[in-house]
Design an enzyme around this catalytic site. Structure first.
Site, PDB file in Angstrom:
ATOM      1  N   LYS A 116       2.145   2.866   6.127  1.00  0.00           N
ATOM      2  CA  LYS A 116       2.645   1.883   5.078  1.00  0.00           C
ATOM      3  C   LYS A 116       3.329   0.733   5.669  1.00  0.00           C
ATOM      4  O   LYS A 116       3.167  -0.187   5.159  1.00  0.00           O
ATOM      5  CB  LYS A 116       3.306   2.668   3.990  1.00  0.00           C
ATOM      6  CG  LYS A 116       2.374   3.581   3.175  1.00  0.00           C
ATOM      7  CD  LYS A 116       3.369   4.102   1.913  1.00  0.00           C
ATOM      8  CE  LYS A 116       2.857   5.116   1.362  1.00  0.00           C
ATOM      9  NZ  LYS A 116       1.661   4.981   0.510  1.00  0.00           N
ATOM     10  N   GLU A 200      11.874  -0.080  -1.059  1.00  0.00           N
ATOM     11  CA  GLU A 200      11.044  -1.008  -1.802  1.00  0.00           C
ATOM     12  C   GLU A 200      11.757  -1.330  -3.142  1.00  0.00           C
ATOM     13  O   GLU A 200      12.351  -0.391  -3.261  1.00  0.00           O
ATOM     14  CB  GLU A 200       9.685  -0.656  -2.040  1.00  0.00           C
ATOM     15  CG  GLU A 200       8.599  -0.949  -1.345  1.00  0.00           C
ATOM     16  CD  GLU A 200       7.189  -0.632  -1.618  1.00  0.00           C
ATOM     17  OE1 GLU A 200       6.882   0.025  -2.882  1.00  0.00           O
ATOM     18  OE2 GLU A 200       6.251  -0.859  -0.733  1.00  0.00           O
ATOM     19  N   HIS A 235       0.800   9.939 -10.893  1.00  0.00           N
ATOM     20  CA  HIS A 235       0.284   9.100  -9.867  1.00  0.00           C
ATOM     21  C   HIS A 235      -1.066   9.248  -9.583  1.00  0.00           C
ATOM     22  O   HIS A 235      -1.728   8.758  -8.617  1.00  0.00           O
ATOM     23  CB  HIS A 235       1.101   9.203  -8.417  1.00  0.00           C
ATOM     24  CG  HIS A 235       2.736   8.925  -8.740  1.00  0.00           C
ATOM     25  ND1 HIS A 235       3.030   7.692  -9.166  1.00  0.00           N
ATOM     26  CD2 HIS A 235       3.681   9.587  -8.515  1.00  0.00           C
ATOM     27  CE1 HIS A 235       4.304   7.657  -9.071  1.00  0.00           C
ATOM     28  NE2 HIS A 235       4.586   8.921  -8.741  1.00  0.00           N
ATOM     29  N   ARG A 297     -12.308   2.894   2.308  1.00  0.00           N
ATOM     30  CA  ARG A 297     -13.355   3.521   2.283  1.00  0.00           C
ATOM     31  C   ARG A 297     -13.935   3.276   0.912  1.00  0.00           C
ATOM     32  O   ARG A 297     -13.428   2.223  -0.080  1.00  0.00           O
ATOM     33  CB  ARG A 297     -13.065   5.133   1.918  1.00  0.00           C
ATOM     34  CG  ARG A 297     -11.816   5.192   0.983  1.00  0.00           C
ATOM     35  CD  ARG A 297     -11.556   6.886   0.644  1.00  0.00           C
ATOM     36  NE  ARG A 297     -10.300   6.859   0.234  1.00  0.00           N
ATOM     37  CZ  ARG A 297      -9.650   6.627  -1.202  1.00  0.00           C
ATOM     38  NH1 ARG A 297     -10.723   6.263  -2.002  1.00  0.00           N
ATOM     39  NH2 ARG A 297      -8.568   6.719  -1.522  1.00  0.00           N
TER      40      ARG A 297
HETATM   41  P1  ADP Z   1       0.294   7.046  -2.155  1.00  0.00           P
HETATM   42  O1  ADP Z   1      -0.080   6.326  -0.829  1.00  0.00           O
HETATM   43  O2  ADP Z   1       1.111   8.301  -1.830  1.00  0.00           O
HETATM   44  O3  ADP Z   1      -0.514   6.926  -3.246  1.00  0.00           O
HETATM   45  P2  ADP Z   1       1.338   4.444  -3.152  1.00  0.00           P
HETATM   46  O4  ADP Z   1       2.244   3.517  -2.293  1.00  0.00           O
HETATM   47  O5  ADP Z   1       0.044   4.033  -3.118  1.00  0.00           O
HETATM   48  O6  ADP Z   1       1.503   5.959  -2.550  1.00  0.00           O
HETATM   49  O7  ADP Z   1       1.846   4.515  -4.520  1.00  0.00           O
HETATM   50  C1  ADP Z   1       1.488   5.287  -5.717  1.00  0.00           C
HETATM   51  C2  ADP Z   1       2.006   5.097  -6.943  1.00  0.00           C
HETATM   52  O8  ADP Z   1       3.073   5.022  -6.821  1.00  0.00           O
HETATM   53  C3  ADP Z   1       1.433   3.650  -7.416  1.00  0.00           C
HETATM   54  O9  ADP Z   1       0.147   3.618  -8.039  1.00  0.00           O
HETATM   55  C4  ADP Z   1       2.363   3.155  -8.453  1.00  0.00           C
HETATM   56  O10 ADP Z   1       2.209   3.931  -9.704  1.00  0.00           O
HETATM   57  C5  ADP Z   1       3.593   3.986  -7.867  1.00  0.00           C
HETATM   58  N1  ADP Z   1       4.546   2.940  -7.006  1.00  0.00           N
HETATM   59  C6  ADP Z   1       4.375   2.577  -5.750  1.00  0.00           C
HETATM   60  N2  ADP Z   1       5.171   1.712  -5.327  1.00  0.00           N
HETATM   61  C7  ADP Z   1       5.952   1.343  -6.254  1.00  0.00           C
HETATM   62  C8  ADP Z   1       7.127   0.490  -6.523  1.00  0.00           C
HETATM   63  N3  ADP Z   1       7.486  -0.331  -5.406  1.00  0.00           N
HETATM   64  N4  ADP Z   1       7.635   0.553  -7.812  1.00  0.00           N
HETATM   65  C9  ADP Z   1       7.162   1.186  -8.891  1.00  0.00           C
HETATM   66  N5  ADP Z   1       6.061   2.176  -8.575  1.00  0.00           N
HETATM   67  C10 ADP Z   1       5.572   2.307  -7.582  1.00  0.00           C
END
Ligand code: ADP
Length: 648
Positions: A116, A200, A235, A297
């Site tokens: 990430k 973040e 999620h 993908r």
């Molecule tokens: P993963 O790779 O574990 O799926 P992500 O970074 O894609 O993690 O985030 C998964 C979910 O978490 C997102 O779809 C969102 O709902 C929530 N999320 C991620 N980053 C944030 C953020 N900065 N603030 C609020 N919610 C977040």
């Protein structure tokens, strides 16, 4: 165009890929585990290769076996689908090293987007807006805390190697930071073998917006617009749609442009998705949408994009993998109408969404909507569909198949395409509610209810929507009396067909009567009256298998058996019916048909959920029916034995 393709996946996505490959004249090879020997993807492929035992880590995740299967069958290329090995750069490389075509991006693109923090840095350099935060090398607790203070709470600590919603901690106040950091690092180290984190800004009322991108090996990249996947549970996406509600043309251009730049930054080839998070507290605004991650993908929810663009994304994947240029230029792509998808899971919302397994004795999903009007049973909504909607089903199972506990419990994706969002959501709701599935439990009723909720219909959505509205969706549909009366009418019709004279004349010379029936869990009775006749609401929802009938209402299905077929005379029919209380395996049958049994005597022993359950005689009597064999698997509610009362 390549001539043969191995699909390194199972379930609906394997079937989806096979369908397009077949249309293009590409020979298909499926792979399967023990549990999937008779699965639909195996039946539909031209050829199939067994690759190991049921657990995925001993079959679908063993790259060497999959490559060997491709070699043995002369397949030219491997399509990984989604999940399993689809984002495994080492596997992609091994496929290429074996002289096969990898239907996906270059392994280097997968690696670049794998972590990430590295991905975010790369994106920031390419001019893609990223969520404000800290990506530094300095992982000292004090430095991290200082950065969090500077960003401002709430913040989100994320494992750089995280995925699947794991390795994330929300922190609301500075005092809570140190503990949350330690626990996130521990989880990251044990789950991903990497305890590095990034910080973040935590976005309040966030929406999940993603953009479909496509690149070819000639340096071209296009986007196919956005999807909104904000309706999530833990999620995990539940409902997806395209386009995103409330997206104006300027914002769309901004984020789709950013997505194309993101793909170009990693020389992207094939289908990919750039996921963004949007602060939607004041609607969608270009300066409040930030890059989150890239999925290298084909995505589960790709059908909604296909529906609004008319593009077959799997076809594009196969063409691009064959070295062809992208079939369309950016200016040839446009949005047509609205599409919405629901993920149908074999799980029981009434039991905390616990997975439900077993044989799909009934499995029918509507292909078309005929009715033009229907009313929500709770009286909260009255909706009409006096227009054409297109229904599409993506599934890896058909009636009679087994839902095994080994894999993801998603059994189908239900997709509706219409001219407007309102029409699409009504069509999708109807599709969910009219899905007839028995005895496996599903979230069909939950899905159908979600999409017609007033806030959802107004586009007032964010990732907390489902959690906030859970109480409004989690209602149990009990069979209403009007439905029971319809069932009674139906059974009466069967017992006394119209051909033999006015119905009911044989029932005490009266045109009405009462019929008792059972869903093997509870007993019901309904009154029928031949002077009134059928209520057209229910008629299309009845399926007759000759003995029982299936009735579906708002996504819930019952299987009713008339009381007489249970064979008891006098007294309630299911009094002595011994039903399996849950899915399980019979480990002992202690009686034989015709035996005299005493109240409390053990009849059948069932093993379910790692425990033994004894099913005993409810009263003194005779074993009139016995339908249980040692070692047999039974689903919930199966009639195992019938005890008839002894003479008093
Ligand atoms: P993963 O790779 O574990 O799926 P992500 O970074 O894609 O993690 O985030 C998964 C979910 O978490 C997102 O779809 C969102 O709902 C929530 N999320 C991620 N980053 C944030 C953020 N900065 N603030 C609020 N919610 C977040």
């Amino acid at each position: 165009m390549l001539k043969s393709l191995l699909i390194a996946n199972r379930g609906e996505i394997a079937c989806r890929i096979i369908r397009t490959a077949r249309r293009l004249g590409v020979r298909t090879v499926a792979v399967y585990s023990d549990a999937d020997a008779k699965a639909l993807h195996v039946r539909e492929a031209d050829e199939a290769v067994h690759i190991g035992p049921s657990p995925a880590r001993e079959s679908y995740l063993i790259g060497d076996r999959i490559i060997a299967a491709a070699k043995a069958t002369g397949a030219q290329a491997i399509h990984p689908g989604y999940g399993f090995l689809s984002e495994n750069a080492a596997f992609a490389q091994a496929v290429i090293d074996a002289g096969l075509i990898w239907v996906g991006p270059n392994p280097a693109s997968i690696t670049a987007m794998g972590l990430k923090d590295a991905a975010k840095k790369l994106m920031a350099d390419a001019g893609v807006p990223v969520t404000p935060g800290y990506l530094g090398e300095d992982q000292g607790a004090e430095r991290l805390k200082a950065e969090a203070d500077a960003i401002g709470y709430p913040v989100l600590i994320k494992a750089v190697a995280g995925g699947g919603g794991k390795g994330m901690r929300r922190v609301d106040a500075p005092e809570a930071f140190a503990d949350a950091l330690l626990s996130c690092q521990r989880e990251a180290a044990s789950s991903f073998g990497n305890d590095q984190v990034l910080i973040e800004k935590y976005i309040l009322s966030p929406r999940h917006i993603e953009v479909q991108v496509f690149g070819d090996s000639h340096g071209q990249v296009v986007h196919l617009f956005e999807r909104d996947c904000s309706l999530q549970r833990r999620h995990q996406k539940v409902i997806e749609e395209a386009p995103a509600p409330g997206m104006d043309a300027a914002t769309r251009e901004a984020i789709c442009g950013a997505a194309v730049r993101a793909a170009q930054a990693v020389d992207y080839v094939g289908a990919g998705t750039i996921e963004f998070i949007a602060d939607a507290s004041e609607g969608l605004r270009a300066d409040r949408i930030w890059f989150m991650e890239m999925n290298t993908r084909l995505q589960v929810e790709h059908p909604v994009t296909e529906e609004i663009t008319g593009v077959d994304l799997v076809e594009w994947q196969l063409r691009v993998a064959s070295g062809e240029p992208l079939p369309k230029k950016q200016e040839e792509l446009s949005i047509n109408g609205w599409a919405m998808e629901a993920r149908l899971y074999a799980e029981d919302p009434a039991k905390g969404f616990l997975p439900s397994t077993g044989k799909l004795e009934s499995f029918t999903i509507p292909h078309a909507i005929r009715q033009t009007q229907w009313r929500d049973e709770r009286g909260t909504a009255e909706l009409s569909t006096d227009y054409d909607v297109r229904l599409r089903i993506e599934t890896g199972v058909s009636q009679g198949d087994e839902i095994s506990p080994w894999y993801d419990p998603m059994i189908a994706k239900l997709i509706c395409h219409a001219e407007t969002r309102q029409e699409a959501l009504i069509g999708l709701s109807k599709m969910c509610w009219d899905s007839r599935i028995w005895p496996v439990k599903t979230n069909a009723s939950f899905l159908g209810t979600l999409v017609v909720m007033p806030d959802f219909a107004r586009g007032k959505i964010d990732t907390g929507f489902i959690e906030r509205h859970m109480d409004d969706t989690a209602y149990e549909v009990e069979p209403p009396q009007w439905m029971l009366d319809q069932v009674a009418e139906y059974f009466a019709e069967r017992l006394y067909p119209k051909a033999s004279g006015p119905r009911g004349l044989r029932l005490n010379a009266s045109p009405q009567g009462e019929v008792r029936f059972s869903d093997q869990i509870a007993q019901y009775s309904g009154r029928w009256d031949s002077r009134i006749g059928y209520d057209q609401r229910l008629y299309p929802l009845i399926q007759d298998d000759g003995d029982a009938i299936f009735v579906t209402l708002q996504g819930k299905t019952w299987r009713f058996v008339p009381a007489r077929t249970l064979g008891t005379v006098g007294g309630a029919a299911s009094d002595g019916a011994i039903l399996s209380p849950m899915p399980g395996r019979i480990i002992a049958v202690s009686v034989a048909k015709g035996d005299n049994v005493a109240k409390g005597q053990k009849l059948v022993t069932l093993e379910a959920m790692k425990m033994e359950h004894s099913l005993v005689a409810p009263f003194d009597g005779v074993v009139a029916e016995l339908d249980a064999a040692e070692g047999g698997q039974v689903s919930e509610g199966t009639l195992l034995a019938l005890v008839e009362r002894g003479e008093d």
